[in-house]
Design a protein around this motif. Structure first.
Motif, PDB file in Angstrom:
ATOM      1  N   ASN A 150       0.825  -1.210   0.000  1.00 31.00           N
ATOM      2  CA  ASN A 150       0.000   0.000   0.000  1.00 31.00           C
ATOM      3  C   ASN A 150       0.860   1.261   0.000  1.00 31.00           C
ATOM      4  N   ARG A 151       2.091   1.113   0.486  1.00 29.23           N
ATOM      5  CA  ARG A 151       3.000   2.270   0.430  1.00 29.23           C
ATOM      6  C   ARG A 151       3.435   2.533  -1.010  1.00 29.23           C
ATOM      7  N   ARG A 187      -0.271   3.929  -2.886  1.00 29.30           N
ATOM      8  CA  ARG A 187      -0.763   5.279  -2.641  1.00 29.30           C
ATOM      9  C   ARG A 187      -0.102   6.284  -3.566  1.00 29.30           C
ATOM     10  N   HIS A 188       1.163   6.047  -3.941  1.00 28.96           N
ATOM     11  CA  HIS A 188       1.795   6.923  -4.928  1.00 28.96           C
ATOM     12  C   HIS A 188       1.318   6.561  -6.330  1.00 28.96           C
ATOM     13  N   VAL A 225      -2.020   8.055  -7.186  1.00 30.90           N
ATOM     14  CA  VAL A 225      -1.948   9.502  -7.455  1.00 30.90           C
ATOM     15  C   VAL A 225      -1.316   9.738  -8.819  1.00 30.90           C
ATOM     16  N   LEU A 283      -3.017  11.605 -11.903  1.00 30.97           N
ATOM     17  CA  LEU A 283      -2.405  12.777 -12.530  1.00 30.97           C
ATOM     18  C   LEU A 283      -2.241  12.553 -14.029  1.00 30.97           C
ATOM     19  N   PRO A 341     -13.924  -2.775   1.454  1.00 28.33           N
ATOM     20  CA  PRO A 341     -13.791  -3.346   2.805  1.00 28.33           C
ATOM     21  C   PRO A 341     -15.092  -3.302   3.599  1.00 28.33           C
ATOM     22  N   SER A 384       5.691   0.817  12.724  1.00 34.18           N
ATOM     23  CA  SER A 384       5.970   1.832  11.704  1.00 34.18           C
ATOM     24  C   SER A 384       6.517   1.243  10.412  1.00 34.18           C
ATOM     25  N   MET A 412      -7.547   2.366   2.535  1.00 36.29           N
ATOM     26  CA  MET A 412      -6.424   1.716   3.215  1.00 36.29           C
ATOM     27  C   MET A 412      -5.406   2.742   3.704  1.00 36.29           C
ATOM     28  N   ASP A 413      -5.246   3.862   2.988  1.00 34.69           N
ATOM     29  CA  ASP A 413      -4.304   4.885   3.440  1.00 34.69           C
ATOM     30  C   ASP A 413      -4.692   5.381   4.830  1.00 34.69           C
ATOM     31  N   MET A 463      -4.071   2.693   7.460  1.00 30.14           N
ATOM     32  CA  MET A 463      -2.657   2.564   7.818  1.00 30.14           C
ATOM     33  C   MET A 463      -2.108   3.850   8.411  1.00 30.14           C
ATOM     34  N   LEU A 493      -1.499   6.653   6.652  1.00 23.70           N
ATOM     35  CA  LEU A 493      -0.538   7.254   5.733  1.00 23.70           C
ATOM     36  C   LEU A 493      -1.070   8.594   5.245  1.00 23.70           C
ATOM     37  N   PRO A 494      -0.183   9.593   5.125  1.00 15.06           N
ATOM     38  CA  PRO A 494      -0.645  10.882   4.609  1.00 15.06           C
ATOM     39  C   PRO A 494      -0.829  10.831   3.091  1.00 15.06           C
ATOM     40  N   SER A 527      -0.081  11.426  -0.720  1.00 13.43           N
ATOM     41  CA  SER A 527       1.176  11.426  -1.473  1.00 13.43           C
ATOM     42  C   SER A 527       1.532  12.848  -1.887  1.00 13.43           C
ATOM     43  N   LEU A 581       3.394  13.491  -4.386  1.00 14.72           N
ATOM     44  CA  LEU A 581       3.761  13.431  -5.797  1.00 14.72           C
ATOM     45  C   LEU A 581       3.282  14.637  -6.605  1.00 14.72           C
ATOM     46  N   PRO A 582       2.037  15.130  -6.410  1.00 17.64           N
ATOM     47  CA  PRO A 582       1.573  16.240  -7.247  1.00 17.64           C
ATOM     48  C   PRO A 582       2.478  17.459  -7.205  1.00 17.64           C
ATOM     49  N   MET A 620       9.467   7.232  -5.578  1.00 18.34           N
ATOM     50  CA  MET A 620       8.746   7.182  -4.302  1.00 18.34           C
ATOM     51  C   MET A 620       8.312   5.764  -3.948  1.00 18.34           C
TER      52      MET A 620
END
Lengths: 508, 184
Positions: free
Chosen positions: A229-230, A233-234, A237, A241, A468, B34, B47-48, B51, B53-54, B56, B58-59, B125
């Protein structure tokens, strides 16, 4: 009767409690309650199992046609661009017609992958991979024509703004140079978007392979994807974009292509309606090509549960909408030709539709693009795959005629009657065009052979279990109404009927 | 010549439904880990947040990339058309009033630079591409791209413990918990 009784009960609650408002379920995007692993097996199986015998019977002739096209190009380059038909005054013939035709086809792929993504049209997940592949292959076919029509192909690098010994730079005020930037950007961004979408599915193929060259190749292109998921999430996005960037891009590309014509002073070209008219036409023709490819593919590879009748219905509606916009543009062009009071403009259209040498092409175009898609007003026609295919074929042909009419009929009758002449394509031109179809189909079939034709990860994400908070008991409530089933297409996967069955929701 | 010593990468817990892995992820987060991740065949909505998570960032990079593209195109056009070699064609000027004719290429290069920035920044990333990862040593893990869902708590996490983490993951309803090791 059941409907009426239920309607009454809305006003008069039952004695045993208040009645709940009826809920009409959305049609499921994947039919027959398929599981995640079913989707994986079905789509990855296309790549892993031997291809049906018909694959070779199509890919080999297509490769031969593409090979003959390469011969035609060699002949062109070694002899000169005069082996094609264009001459004065028709300096653009089939070459630019084919260029605009192919680049237009690509637009549907980007529309599906980008614009339908931004508008949250989840049904796109079953179509976008194939449509994006189609975009890339169509743009490859399109790019051949402008590169070769320059005549001295070895000078084609003059199109790129690189320092050279003459210290002369490109004319950035020219729409032809804008076109170079628009098309090359379009191709690059389409490839990036397609590749990013492929990464999770390449990982699926990698994980299913036995160790060996295949696994190594898929693993290399999957970039070591682990679905964390890490990463997602990128990834999500970035995907969004790219969709957001591709949306104005796709609209700009055909706009710039139309500028090639609209910024000139040739009567019949010099119109402000061209950009929206070209964009609508491109989406129109592209959707027809997507359906032309995908209706056989879904049948041959048993993808009816993923690429459902609902998809075909939606796409037929888009064809109807854009076809009608194109029809409106045709009529508005005529109206403005008269209303503008410009004699040359009005005459250009009189030559085009009344007494010119190419009026037959105009009526072919009008029938194929405006009349034929009107069949899609009727649900029966949208559900009948034979009719859908016939209409799409008409649209494919019609969109080619549209570009032919715009380019050739206009140039053949310009300002001075003394300069008028007819245009006939040469055999080299004709076989080059046929060759691009060979190349296009060959590339598409190779794509089917090696890459997942449906976005596996994305389609899993639209299954109800992917939420979920999904509660299967929701659809079992007595106030839930199943959506109407589609007719037609009786040959469903593993003999199951096409009707949507939701437990407990059949009777209300 | 393989090294008999192995390094522990972490514990890998397998789940068979989105719901299970989602609620398990919330519990892992609340337990204060962590260095952990949820591996799924598709992105799971929410899910973010589960978990912690902030968003992204990226933008922001893509914006810079796009601005760079816009500037590149403007300089390329203005310098070559107006400054270095003033080109007068079709009686169009070669001065500041030429700029509107530069818009299409400025637009296209903005898109082009943004798209490539999005791709490459996203890869950086995501810490990809990489040819190997300890998780690929697990036989079970291969099904993350099919229909299984995994939570991996890495050994470098300060709260990681050889016994407690294993029983913690089992307590979350995992179908199996596996120790993932990597060769040194």
């Amino acid at each position: 009767m059941a409907e009426a009784a239920n309607h009454d009960s809305h006003h008069a609650p039952h004695a045993d409690g208040p009645s709940r408002a009826k809920v009409l379920l959305r049609e499921p995007l994947v039919l027959n309650n398929r599981s995640f692993s079913w989707v994986t097996n079905r789509v990855a199986g296309i790549v892993e199992n031997p291809q049906p015998w018909g694959w070779w019977w199509i890919v080999v002739p297509c490769a031969l046609l593409a090979g003959f096209m390469a011969f035609c190009f060699t002949y062109l380059v070694s002899t000169g661009v005069g082996v094609w038909g264009p001459n004065h005054p028709v300096a653009w013939g089939w070459d630019i017609t084919n260029f605009v035709f192919w680049i237009g086809i690509g637009h549907a792929g980007t529309l599906i992958s980008a614009i339908l993504y931004l508008t949250r049209q989840k049904w796109r997940t079953a179509v976008n991979r194939a449509a994006e592949a189609m975009t890339i292959f169509a743009v490859m076919c399109a790019g051949l024509f402008p590169a070769l029509h320059v005549g001295r192909v070895w000078m084609a690098w003059f199109l790129a703004p690189v320092p050279n010994s003459n210290q002369i730079w490109q004319n950035f005020k020219s729409p032809l140079l804008w076109d170079v930037f628009a098309v090359s950007t379009y191709f690059s961004v389409s490839v990036v978007f397609w590749f990013l979408g492929l990464v999770p599915d390449l990982a699926t193929l990698r994980d299913r392979c036995k160790p060996g060259i295949r696994k190594m190749a898929y693993g290399l292109f999957a970039l070591g994807w682990r679905g964390g998921n890490r990463q997602w999430r990128h990834y999500e996005v970035a995907y969004m974009l790219l969709a957001g960037l591709s949306t104005p891009l796709v609209l700009s590309v055909h706009t710039v292509v139309s500028f090639d014509f609209a910024t000139s002073i040739v009567p019949g070209w010099h119109t402000t309606i061209f950009p929206p008219y070209f964009v609508a036409g491109a989406i129109f023709g592209g959707f027809a090509m997507v359906l032309t490819l995908m209706i056989p593919v879904r049948k041959i590879y048993g993808l009816q549960d993923l690429f459902t009748m609902k998809h075909i219905d939606n796409m037929a509606k888009i064809i109807l909408l854009t076809g009608t916009i194109v029809g409106y543009a045709y009529l508005m062009e005529l109206f403005i030709a008269w209303y503008s009071g410009s004699l040359f403009e009005f005459d250009a259209f009189k030559w085009r539709i009344l007494y010119g040498p190419y009026t037959w092409a105009y009526y072919c175009m009008f029938f194929c693009n405006v009349i034929a898609p009107q069949a899609f007003w009727w649900k029966k026609c949208r559900e009948n795959l034979f009719i859908v295919m016939v209409v799409c074929m008409f649209v494919n042909a019609g969109m080619w005629y549209e570009r032919f009419v715009i380019i050739v009929t206009t140039l053949a009758r310009d300002f001075l009657p003394g300069a008028w002449d007819m245009y006939h394509p040469s055999w080299v031109e004709i076989w080059t065009f046929i060759g691009t179809f060979g190349m296009f189909l060959m590339l598409f079939l190779i794509f089917l052979r090696f890459l997942p034709v449906i976005a596996i990860a994305e389609i899993k994400g639209v299954l109800p279990e992917a939420d979920p908070h999904y509660d299967p008991s929701m659809v079992k409530r007595d106030n839930v109404v199943a959506p109407p089933a589609y007719e037609g297409d009786p040959h469903e996967v593993s003999g199951q009927p096409a009707t949507v069955t939701i437990p407990g929701a059949a009777t209300v | 010549m393989s090294n008999p010593l192995k390094r522990v990468h972490g514990y890998l817990a397998e789940f068979s439904s989105v719901k299970e892995v989602f609620h398990a992820a919330e519990k892992v987060r609340h337990a204060g880990f962590s260095s952990w991740d949820v591996h799924t065949p598709f992105p799971i909505h929410g899910m973010d947040d589960a978990m912690g998570l902030p968003r992204s960032i990226l933008p922001r990079f893509v914006f810079v990339g796009g601005a760079l593209g816009l500037t590149t195109a403007f300089l390329l056009e203005f310098l070559t058309q107006v400054v270095i070699y003033p080109t007068v064609v079709q009686a169009k000027p070669a001065n500041i009033f030429t700029i509107p004719a530069f818009f299409p290429v400025m637009f296209e290069l903005t898109i082009l630079f943004s798209a490539f920035t999005a791709l490459f920044t996203c890869l950086v990333m995501m810490k990809l591409p990489r040819l190997h990862h300890p998780l690929f040593n697990s036989q079970r893990f291969g099904r993350f791209s099919d229909d299984k869902f995994f939570i991996c708590i890495e050994a470098r996490d300060p709260k990681f413990s050889t016994e407690k983490t294993k029983s913690f993951l089992s307590g979350l309803g995992a179908d199996s918990v596996e120790l993932v090791e990597d060769e040194l």
